[in-house]
Design a protein around this motif. Structure first.
Motif, PDB file in Angstrom:
ATOM      1  N   ILE A  88       0.791  -3.935  10.439  1.00 52.04           N
ATOM      2  CA  ILE A  88       1.201  -3.121  11.581  1.00 52.04           C
ATOM      3  C   ILE A  88       0.454  -1.780  11.530  1.00 52.04           C
ATOM      4  O   ILE A  88      -0.138  -1.442  10.478  1.00 52.04           O
ATOM      5  CB  ILE A  88       2.742  -2.911  11.587  1.00 52.04           C
ATOM      6  N   PRO A  89       0.446  -1.012  12.609  1.00 49.42           N
ATOM      7  CA  PRO A  89      -0.278   0.268  12.589  1.00 49.42           C
ATOM      8  C   PRO A  89       0.198   1.201  11.477  1.00 49.42           C
ATOM      9  O   PRO A  89       1.378   1.183  11.112  1.00 49.42           O
ATOM     10  CB  PRO A  89       0.044   0.869  13.971  1.00 49.42           C
ATOM     11  N   ASN A  90      -0.758   1.924  10.934  1.00 55.16           N
ATOM     12  CA  ASN A  90      -0.469   3.005   9.989  1.00 55.16           C
ATOM     13  C   ASN A  90      -0.186   2.564   8.547  1.00 55.16           C
ATOM     14  O   ASN A  90       0.134   3.386   7.712  1.00 55.16           O
ATOM     15  CB  ASN A  90       0.723   3.839  10.505  1.00 55.16           C
ATOM     16  N   VAL A  91      -0.275   1.267   8.262  1.00 51.16           N
ATOM     17  CA  VAL A  91      -0.034   0.842   6.875  1.00 51.16           C
ATOM     18  C   VAL A  91      -1.242   1.128   5.973  1.00 51.16           C
ATOM     19  O   VAL A  91      -1.137   1.040   4.751  1.00 51.16           O
ATOM     20  CB  VAL A  91       0.348  -0.656   6.759  1.00 51.16           C
ATOM     21  N   GLY A  92      -2.385   1.443   6.592  1.00 58.12           N
ATOM     22  CA  GLY A  92      -3.561   1.796   5.783  1.00 58.12           C
ATOM     23  C   GLY A  92      -4.687   0.781   5.834  1.00 58.12           C
ATOM     24  O   GLY A  92      -5.525   0.738   4.930  1.00 58.12           O
ATOM     25  N   LYS A  93      -4.765  -0.001   6.908  1.00 57.98           N
ATOM     26  CA  LYS A  93      -5.796  -1.037   7.003  1.00 57.98           C
ATOM     27  C   LYS A  93      -7.210  -0.428   6.969  1.00 57.98           C
ATOM     28  O   LYS A  93      -8.048  -0.843   6.173  1.00 57.98           O
ATOM     29  CB  LYS A  93      -5.636  -1.856   8.293  1.00 57.98           C
ATOM     30  N   SER A  94      -7.441   0.579   7.829  1.00 55.49           N
ATOM     31  CA  SER A  94      -8.789   1.160   7.898  1.00 55.49           C
ATOM     32  C   SER A  94      -9.161   1.823   6.580  1.00 55.49           C
ATOM     33  O   SER A  94     -10.287   1.683   6.095  1.00 55.49           O
ATOM     34  CB  SER A  94      -8.863   2.225   9.000  1.00 55.49           C
ATOM     35  N   THR A  95      -8.194   2.541   6.005  1.00 60.14           N
ATOM     36  CA  THR A  95      -8.472   3.239   4.735  1.00 60.14           C
ATOM     37  C   THR A  95      -8.847   2.223   3.666  1.00 60.14           C
ATOM     38  O   THR A  95      -9.804   2.419   2.901  1.00 60.14           O
ATOM     39  CB  THR A  95      -7.213   4.023   4.297  1.00 60.14           C
ATOM     40  N   LEU A 116       3.481   6.698  -3.012  1.00 59.91           N
ATOM     41  CA  LEU A 116       4.515   7.446  -2.272  1.00 59.91           C
ATOM     42  C   LEU A 116       5.888   6.802  -2.435  1.00 59.91           C
ATOM     43  O   LEU A 116       6.898   7.361  -2.031  1.00 59.91           O
ATOM     44  CB  LEU A 116       4.178   7.480  -0.771  1.00 59.91           C
ATOM     45  N   ASP A 120      -2.952   1.753  -3.782  1.00 65.69           N
ATOM     46  CA  ASP A 120      -2.992   3.001  -3.029  1.00 65.69           C
ATOM     47  C   ASP A 120      -4.409   3.134  -2.492  1.00 65.69           C
ATOM     48  O   ASP A 120      -5.343   3.372  -3.257  1.00 65.69           O
ATOM     49  CB  ASP A 120      -2.621   4.197  -3.895  1.00 65.69           C
ATOM     50  N   ALA A 121      -4.545   2.939  -1.198  1.00 67.24           N
ATOM     51  CA  ALA A 121      -5.882   2.889  -0.604  1.00 67.24           C
ATOM     52  C   ALA A 121      -6.582   4.239  -0.661  1.00 67.24           C
ATOM     53  O   ALA A 121      -7.798   4.303  -0.747  1.00 67.24           O
ATOM     54  CB  ALA A 121      -5.785   2.412   0.845  1.00 67.24           C
ATOM     55  N   ILE A 122      -5.814   5.317  -0.653  1.00 65.92           N
ATOM     56  CA  ILE A 122      -6.444   6.641  -0.687  1.00 65.92           C
ATOM     57  C   ILE A 122      -6.934   6.964  -2.085  1.00 65.92           C
ATOM     58  O   ILE A 122      -8.067   7.397  -2.283  1.00 65.92           O
ATOM     59  CB  ILE A 122      -5.452   7.725  -0.210  1.00 65.92           C
ATOM     60  N   ASN A 168       0.830  -1.207   0.000  1.00 73.51           N
ATOM     61  CA  ASN A 168       0.000   0.000   0.000  1.00 73.51           C
ATOM     62  C   ASN A 168       0.872   1.267   0.000  1.00 73.51           C
ATOM     63  O   ASN A 168       2.072   1.206   0.228  1.00 73.51           O
ATOM     64  CB  ASN A 168      -0.922  -0.015   1.221  1.00 73.51           C
ATOM     65  N   LYS A 169       0.248   2.393  -0.266  1.00 74.55           N
ATOM     66  CA  LYS A 169       0.923   3.696  -0.378  1.00 74.55           C
ATOM     67  C   LYS A 169       1.933   3.651  -1.516  1.00 74.55           C
ATOM     68  O   LYS A 169       2.988   4.302  -1.459  1.00 74.55           O
ATOM     69  CB  LYS A 169       1.584   4.110   0.950  1.00 74.55           C
TER      70      LYS A 169
HETATM   71  P1  G4P Z   1      -4.134   1.644   9.903  1.00 78.92           P
HETATM   72  O1  G4P Z   1      -5.614   1.361   9.949  1.00 78.92           O
HETATM   73  O2  G4P Z   1      -3.352   0.525   9.307  1.00 78.92           O
HETATM   74  O3  G4P Z   1      -3.556   2.069  11.221  1.00 78.92           O
HETATM   75  O4  G4P Z   1      -3.906   2.862   8.902  1.00 78.92           O
HETATM   76  P2  G4P Z   1      -4.941   3.998   8.436  1.00 78.92           P
HETATM   77  O5  G4P Z   1      -5.920   3.467   7.450  1.00 78.92           O
HETATM   78  O6  G4P Z   1      -5.480   4.685   9.649  1.00 78.92           O
HETATM   79  O7  G4P Z   1      -3.946   4.954   7.647  1.00 78.92           O
HETATM   80  C1  G4P Z   1      -2.873   5.592   8.305  1.00 78.92           C
HETATM   81  C2  G4P Z   1      -2.531   6.883   7.570  1.00 78.92           C
HETATM   82  O8  G4P Z   1      -2.059   6.544   6.260  1.00 78.92           O
HETATM   83  C3  G4P Z   1      -3.732   7.795   7.342  1.00 78.92           C
HETATM   84  O9  G4P Z   1      -3.242   9.137   7.301  1.00 78.92           O
HETATM   85  C4  G4P Z   1      -4.192   7.440   5.961  1.00 78.92           C
HETATM   86  O10 G4P Z   1      -4.884   8.485   5.360  1.00 78.92           O
HETATM   87  C5  G4P Z   1      -2.857   7.196   5.280  1.00 78.92           C
HETATM   88  N1  G4P Z   1      -2.975   6.254   4.144  1.00 78.92           N
HETATM   89  C6  G4P Z   1      -3.555   5.042   4.138  1.00 78.92           C
HETATM   90  N2  G4P Z   1      -3.438   4.477   2.920  1.00 78.92           N
HETATM   91  C7  G4P Z   1      -2.758   5.355   2.148  1.00 78.92           C
HETATM   92  C8  G4P Z   1      -2.310   5.355   0.780  1.00 78.92           C
HETATM   93  O11 G4P Z   1      -2.495   4.394   0.021  1.00 78.92           O
HETATM   94  N3  G4P Z   1      -1.645   6.465   0.358  1.00 78.92           N
HETATM   95  C9  G4P Z   1      -1.396   7.511   1.178  1.00 78.92           C
HETATM   96  N4  G4P Z   1      -0.734   8.556   0.673  1.00 78.92           N
HETATM   97  N5  G4P Z   1      -1.785   7.557   2.465  1.00 78.92           N
HETATM   98  C10 G4P Z   1      -2.462   6.492   2.940  1.00 78.92           C
HETATM   99  P3  G4P Z   1      -3.609  10.180   8.417  1.00 78.92           P
HETATM  100  O12 G4P Z   1      -5.012   9.996   8.880  1.00 78.92           O
HETATM  101  O13 G4P Z   1      -3.178  11.504   7.934  1.00 78.92           O
HETATM  102  O14 G4P Z   1      -2.731   9.718   9.569  1.00 78.92           O
HETATM  103  P4  G4P Z   1      -1.237  10.087   9.747  1.00 78.92           P
HETATM  104  O15 G4P Z   1      -0.549   9.891   8.428  1.00 78.92           O
HETATM  105  O16 G4P Z   1      -1.255  11.497  10.208  1.00 78.92           O
HETATM  106  O17 G4P Z   1      -0.771   9.100  10.769  1.00 78.92           O
END
Ligand code: G4P
Length: 289
Positions: free
Chosen positions: A128-135, A63, A87-89, A59-60
């Protein structure tokens, strides 16, 4: 460098829960951060997955450095893993994820000789935390999500999220912390923002980051911060130049803390271009789980 203060105390509990819950699933979708596809994995996962379908999502990916992402895909393919860059976003490859999971579950079931037609697929999302699971779950479910605690065989308090009629998702129970056993992995996790900025000394993380971008992304680094020639072994010259180009002063002194935070923010938001910290070439000779 100071010793890393890192004690993921409740990891054994999470792993026990995962081992129990995975039995109720057809597939495990493991999410890793494409900028650190090695450091952002927890190797314990492999022991828990057993013979379930296992799909790795990098994911991501937008970036990360696309050349490195490609090399990492090859490494995972070489380990006979199903792997996708996503890219989950930006919603990249959501349909492909569903189709890949279904195909992989059917393939595994075919090998095992179990029923596959019209089967409801239950996939556990781990990472692990912050990899984007919820997104990712939100995007896969597209607001169709609903809690269904009454699916046959499932514990009452398990929350399943409906992604489509025949595809259910389940988030990692508990928190699966990264498991790093060397400073490089810790640095890479800090640079992508996967561990809190106060776990490692900020100066050390940024010092490592400067040396890293100097080694792999020198031109972009120089251009973005308008750096003249510098000696990477003399970080003072780099701080002085960034202070000047970005106006980072506090009472006419260089504001090191501000420069550090700015640098990390820039790195994490692709201001210097796509960056991958775990270099695939460093891992091709090693066993990647
Ligand atoms: P988690 O459940 O695994 O802990 O991750 P979560 O979906 O909360 O995503 C963590 C952060 O990463 C979020 O940013 C989210 O928007 C960002 N994110 C998730 N997937 C992607 C992706 O594919 N691309 C990009 N660019 N970002 C992604 P956040 O709410 O701003 O949190 P933070 O970055 O300030 O910690």
């Amino acid at each position: 460098m100071k010793q890393i203060q890192w004690f993921p105390g409740h990891m054994p509990k999470t792993l026990r829960e995962l081992a129990t819950e995975v039995k109720l699933c057809d597939a495990v979708i493991e999410i890793v951060d494409a900028r650190a596809p090695f450091s952002s994995r927890n190797p314990e996962i492999q022991n828990i997955i057993g013979d379930k379908a296992h799909i790795i999502l990098m994911n991501k990916a937008l970036l990360a450095d696309s050349k490195e992402t490609y090399k990492w895909s090859r490494i995972f393919h070489g380990q006979l893993k199903k792997v996708l860059e996503v890219d989950a976003i930006k919603d990249k490859n959501m349909i492909l994820i569903k189709n890949t999971v279904k195909t992989e579950v059917n393939r595994i079931n075919y090998i095992k000789g179990t029923r596959t037609i019209n089967q409801t697929i239950r996939a556990m999302i781990v990472g692990i935390p912050n990899v984007g699971k919820s997104t990712l779950i939100n995007n896969l479910a597209r607001k169709k999500s609903c809690a269904t605690g009454n699916m046959p065989g499932l514990t009452r308090d398990t929350v399943w999220i409906k992604a489509s009629e025949d595809f259910y998702l389940y988030d990692t129970p508990g928190v699966l912390w990264p498991k790093f056993d060397n400073e490089t992995m810790a640095m890479h996790l800090a640079l992508i923002g996967s561990i809190d900025d106060d776990i490692l000394p900020l100066d050390d993380v940024c010092g490592y980051g400067f040396a890293f971008v100097d080694k792999y992304y020198r031109r972009l680094f120089k251009e973005y911060y308008k750096l003249a020639d510098y000696d990477i072994n003399d970080l003072e010259t780099i701080y002085a130049q960034i202070a000047k180009s970005r106006g980072c002063y506090l009472k006419q002194e260089i504001d090191y803390e501000r420069i550090n935070r700015l640098f990390l923010k820039d790195l994490r938001s692709k201001k210097l271009g796509g960056i991958t910290f775990d270099r695939a070439d460093d891992h091709t000779q090693k066993k990647v789980i």
